[in-house]
Design an enzyme around this catalytic site. Structure first.
Site: not given
Length: 345
Positions: A115, A119, A178, A180-181, A221, A250-251
């Site tokens: 993914n 966010f 994350s 993704n940010t 996290k 996390n991922t």
């Protein structure tokens, strides 16, 4: 029924659209009386499953990780599937659309998901309205920063979310991991992370003193991609800031050893699911052993069976969370894990 009928059907369609459809159906079924039916099938009531951590009593140690119920729309209904706690978010101060679609990909050959949602959420104030309902379950609030907020001003975003959610969640999770940010993981470095957590701890004390209530537990996290040296830094940071625990992990951005088609593997984003199981367990064991079990750990990453759940508990996790495993295995997985825990008690 889920694995034989529903999952093959769901997997014919775009994963993000199916996610929203599933939310709609669970909400609808709850409204027309299926809540009691789900609870009778999936919920195990047994005091031997209870865990006391952070001043909270969890009915069982199996939770749903952040990212599933981003906007706190479904936490009560999701508790009907046997979860002992639900983590909502990641929430940001302002609403944001997240990254362009398509941004969610199934790696069926690996029992995994990539993914790069970014966010996406309706903003913390929208979630607060949802959280004003009576809770049937412990709810954690996972907080982050808006994409447009530069790292040097990130602390303000976390403080805004913390203040808004304080009266409505049972614990907090600081998400700086994350992938993704853009730039977010830079906040995991020792100096900025220590500063961020110290300011949140200070705010926690200030709010609790003003309201004459207990402080809320704060957890961090972390990413599975941290080196041993960075993990030792995390142990030092927990000791220095006196936060309440760690969520690991996390991922991952790692793509090694996967079976899926190369085109899928080239998709940017965080990988979750079965391939993450070993690494997340390694991180849990490292943190637990090197810190001499100095703080609680919530283990998450790649749990698709009771055996994998027990491995994380044996490695040092006090609680565990599902996400991708819940999608691949269905709600029966929660009950199977709780049964396996009972069989060992």
């Amino acid at each position: 029924m889920y694995k034989l009928i529903l999952r093959p059907l769901f997997f014919l369609f775009d994963p993000e659209k199916i996610h929203h459809f599933s939310f709609f159906m669970i909400k609808l079924l709850g409204k027309i009386g299926f809540s009691k039916i789900f609870r009778s099938i999936y919920v195990i009531e047994d005091q031997r499953l209870e865990r006391k951590l952070f001043g909270l009593t969890f009915k069982n140690p199996v939770g749903l990780g952040a990212g599933f119920d981003k906007n706190a729309k479904l936490y009560n209904e999701l508790s009907d599937f046997g979860f002992g706690f639900i983590e909502i978010g990641t929430l940001t101060p302002k609403p944001q659309d997240g990254n362009p679609k398509k941004r969610l990909f199934r790696l069926k050959d690996d029992q995994a998901i990539i993914n790069r949602m970014g966010f996406n959420n309706l903003g913390v104030l929208e979630a607060v309205e949802e959280l004003k309902k009576n809770h049937r379950v412990i709810v954690g609030g996972n907080i982050g920063k808006n994409k447009v907020t530069p790292n040097e001003k990130a602390t303000l975003d976390y403080l805004i979310c913390f203040n808004a959610l304080f009266d409505h969640v049972d614990y907090f999770v600081v998400n700086v991991s994350s992938p993704n940010t853009p730039g977010l993981r830079e906040l995991q470095d020792k100096e900025p992370l220590t500063k961020l957590l110290n300011q949140l701890k200070s705010e926690n004390t200030k709010i609790a003193t003003t309201k004459t209530v207990k402080e809320k537990p704060i957890l961090l996290k972390i990413a599975p991609d941290l080196t041993d040296s960075q993990l030792l830094d995390i142990i030092d940071i927990v000791a220095a800031t006196k936060i309440d625990g760690i969520i690991a992990t996390n991922t991952t951005i790692n793509r090694q050893g996967l079976k899926s088609h190369q085109l899928l593997l080239e998709e940017a984003g965080g990988l979750s699911g079965k391939p993450l199981a070993q690494r997340s367990t390694e991180v849990i064991r490292f943190l637990s052993e090197k810190s001499n079990k100095a703080f609680p750990i919530i283990g998450v990453g790649g749990i698709t069976s009771p055996e994998e759940a027990l491995e994380k508990l044996d490695a040092g996790a006090d609680l565990i969370q599902l996400w991708t495993g819940f999608i691949y295995e269905g709600p029966a997985l929660v009950k199977k894990i709780n049964k396996a825990i009972l069989n060992r008690s």
